[in-house]
Design an enzyme around this catalytic site. Structure first.
Site, PDB file in Angstrom:
ATOM      1  N   HIS A 173       0.694  -1.263   0.034  1.00 39.94           N
ATOM      2  CA  HIS A 173       0.002  -0.101  -0.082  1.00 39.94           C
ATOM      3  C   HIS A 173       0.732   1.493  -0.094  1.00 39.94           C
ATOM      4  O   HIS A 173       2.151   1.294   0.132  1.00 39.94           O
ATOM      5  CB  HIS A 173      -0.709   0.081   1.151  1.00 39.94           C
ATOM      6  CG  HIS A 173      -0.318   0.238   2.464  1.00 39.94           C
ATOM      7  ND1 HIS A 173       0.408   1.291   3.017  1.00 39.94           N
ATOM      8  CD2 HIS A 173      -0.015  -0.920   3.353  1.00 39.94           C
ATOM      9  CE1 HIS A 173       0.973   0.902   4.094  1.00 39.94           C
ATOM     10  NE2 HIS A 173       0.713  -0.144   4.630  1.00 39.94           N
ATOM     11  N   ASP A 189      -3.983 -19.294  11.787  1.00 40.44           N
ATOM     12  CA  ASP A 189      -3.008 -19.541  12.618  1.00 40.44           C
ATOM     13  C   ASP A 189      -3.056 -19.273  14.204  1.00 40.44           C
ATOM     14  O   ASP A 189      -2.985 -18.084  14.601  1.00 40.44           O
ATOM     15  CB  ASP A 189      -1.631 -19.360  12.277  1.00 40.44           C
ATOM     16  CG  ASP A 189      -0.591 -20.283  12.861  1.00 40.44           C
ATOM     17  OD1 ASP A 189      -0.260 -19.962  13.915  1.00 40.44           O
ATOM     18  OD2 ASP A 189       0.113 -20.903  11.800  1.00 40.44           O
ATOM     19  N   SER A 194       1.965  -5.245   6.740  1.00 36.67           N
ATOM     20  CA  SER A 194       1.696  -5.029   5.427  1.00 36.67           C
ATOM     21  C   SER A 194       2.876  -5.254   4.421  1.00 36.67           C
ATOM     22  O   SER A 194       4.124  -4.948   4.610  1.00 36.67           O
ATOM     23  CB  SER A 194       1.432  -3.473   5.328  1.00 36.67           C
ATOM     24  OG  SER A 194       0.246  -3.047   5.885  1.00 36.67           O
TER      25      SER A 194
END
Length: 425
Positions: free
Chosen positions: A233, A360, A375
């Site tokens: 991003h 998980d 990210s």
């Protein structure tokens, strides 16, 4: 009578939507893309034939389940697959076979330093003048988010470049001729510095900044060109919330020191520090909606998946189990289980192409889900790199968006399609 016919036609067309063959026909894409040595599966209960001119580029095989067929790439090129029903052709689908391409997945925690193009205006401030409080910058029409790229005909690269011009203009009474970058516009204006009654210095009434720093995660790099992609991003300025226009930048290794666990309404965060040697491992040439991009000056191993892996185009990504590579402790890259909840087979570059959910238990116990700094973590499915983690859902930190790897490669300057064109020609 017209109303009756209209109703009958409406019922007919509506009922067609429930016919299995019609639904499958609508869902069949007009264009298929597949890499050499790989295959793409298409749902169909139609008999299928491949046009003769594409025999060298790919093969088509009907599977034993009678409901799917595999289009397998053999050699870069183009061709067509013809779907027929009861011997009658019903649809042509173009097939584009791309040269085999692989990337090395990342997962490493990286430190990021961006230098903006010029100096960024992040705020106004009022100066105590003999005539009251004023902001010369505001009077000149300079807005928060503007980038000062030029003063009096000279390029501005950092904050220290600005001060001499301010003092000279104050002494001579002449204005500063500013060139501003605002979105995609170039704006010129004149700014008259004013004297601050408190310290008798001339000021422009603007808060400015020339760099930004933070952490993120490496997504991939091309072992041949060393071009890489990270973050997934855009990096925006913390004050203006606008994307930083990059002049240049660097990435270094970073070490995760602790985790602020995320919860509903409160995104968590990786806390990290730049590695002690601050050795530059790559540059930054682009900051876009899909992440940061540049070239590495050395190989980067993650210790988990260090070999080049194929990528999956957006139409190949399936709902179901997958893995992400990321760091939650020190500088150790680990793999964690996730689920692709949904994926959009995008035809054009767009962010938020996937929704993923952390499954998980170990990662959930450690982070609560997706946290800031994660990210860019690469997403792996069926032995292929399919994309990167981008944004967390604020109200559900276990889930978030992912971006397709296809678009990150494009932003990195890696054109997998032009390679096919060159090979064919």
């Amino acid at each position: 009578m017209r109303k009756i016919i209209g109703v009958l036609l409406l019922v007919l067309f509506t009922s067609l939507g429930f016919v299995k063959e019609v639904r499958e026909y609508v869902q069949i894409p007009n264009q298929l893309k597949v890499f050499e040595t790989q295959n793409v599966t298409v749902q169909s209960s139609f008999p299928v034939n491949a046009s003769q001119d594409s025999a060298e580029a790919f093969t088509v095989q009907k599977n034993s389940d009678g409901q799917t067929l595999d289009v397998k790439g053999k050699k870069a090129g183009e061709g067509e697959v013809v779907f027929d029903l009861a011997g009658f052709p019903v649809k042509k689908v173009g097939v584009n076979v791309l040269p085999d391409f692989k990337v090395i997945p990342g997962g490493q925690s990286i430190g990021v330093k961006l230098n903006s193009l010029g100096v960024l205006v992040v705020g106004h401030h009022q100066i105590n003048t003999a005539e009251g409080k004023k902001s010369p910058g505001e009077i000149a029409g300079v807005e928060v988010g503007d980038i000062i790229t030029n003063i009096n005909g000279t390029k501005i690269e950092q904050m220290s470049d600005v001060t001499p011009y301010i003092q000279d203009a104050g002494k001579t009474g002449k204005p500063l001729d500013l060139v501003l970058k605002r979105e995609d516009e170039e704006i010129k204006t004149k700014l008259y510095p004013l004297k601050d009654e408190n310290d008798r210095s001339f000021r422009i009434g603007l808060y400015i900044r020339d760099s930004a720093a933070g952490i993120g995660t490496m997504t991939f790099y091309d072992p041949k060109s060393k071009k890489y992609g990270a973050l997934g991003h855009v990096i925006s300025d913390m004050d203006t919330k606008k994307p930083i226009v990059v002049e240049d930048g660097q990435i270094v290794r970073s070490t995760v020191t602790s985790i602020e666990k995320g919860s509903n309404g409160n995104p968590g965060e990786k806390l990290a520090r730049f590695s002690g040697d601050r050795k530059i491992i790559g540059n930054i040439t682009r900051n876009s909606a899909f992440g940061i991009f540049g070239e590495l000056n050395q190989d980067m191993n993650n210790g988990v998946m260090d070999k080049a892996m194929p990528i999956a185009l957006s139409n190949e990504v399936k709902e179901g189990p997958a893995k992400i590579l990321t760091v939650v402790d020190n500088d150790k890259v680990e793999e964690f289980e996730v689920e692709v909840v949904s994926s959009v087979p995008q035809k054009f570059p767009a962010t938020k192409g996937m929704v993923i959910k952390i499954t998980d238990k170990r990662l959930l116990d450690k982070t609560g889900g997706i946290v800031q700094g994660m990210s860019g973590s690469p997403i792996i499915q069926n032995g292929k790199v399919i994309g990167a983690v981008t944004h967390v859902f604020v109200n559900d930190p276990t889930s978030g968006y992912g971006v397709h790897i296809e678009w990150m490669l494009n932003e990195a300057g890696i054109d997998i399609y032009s390679k096919q064109q060159q090979k064919v020609s």
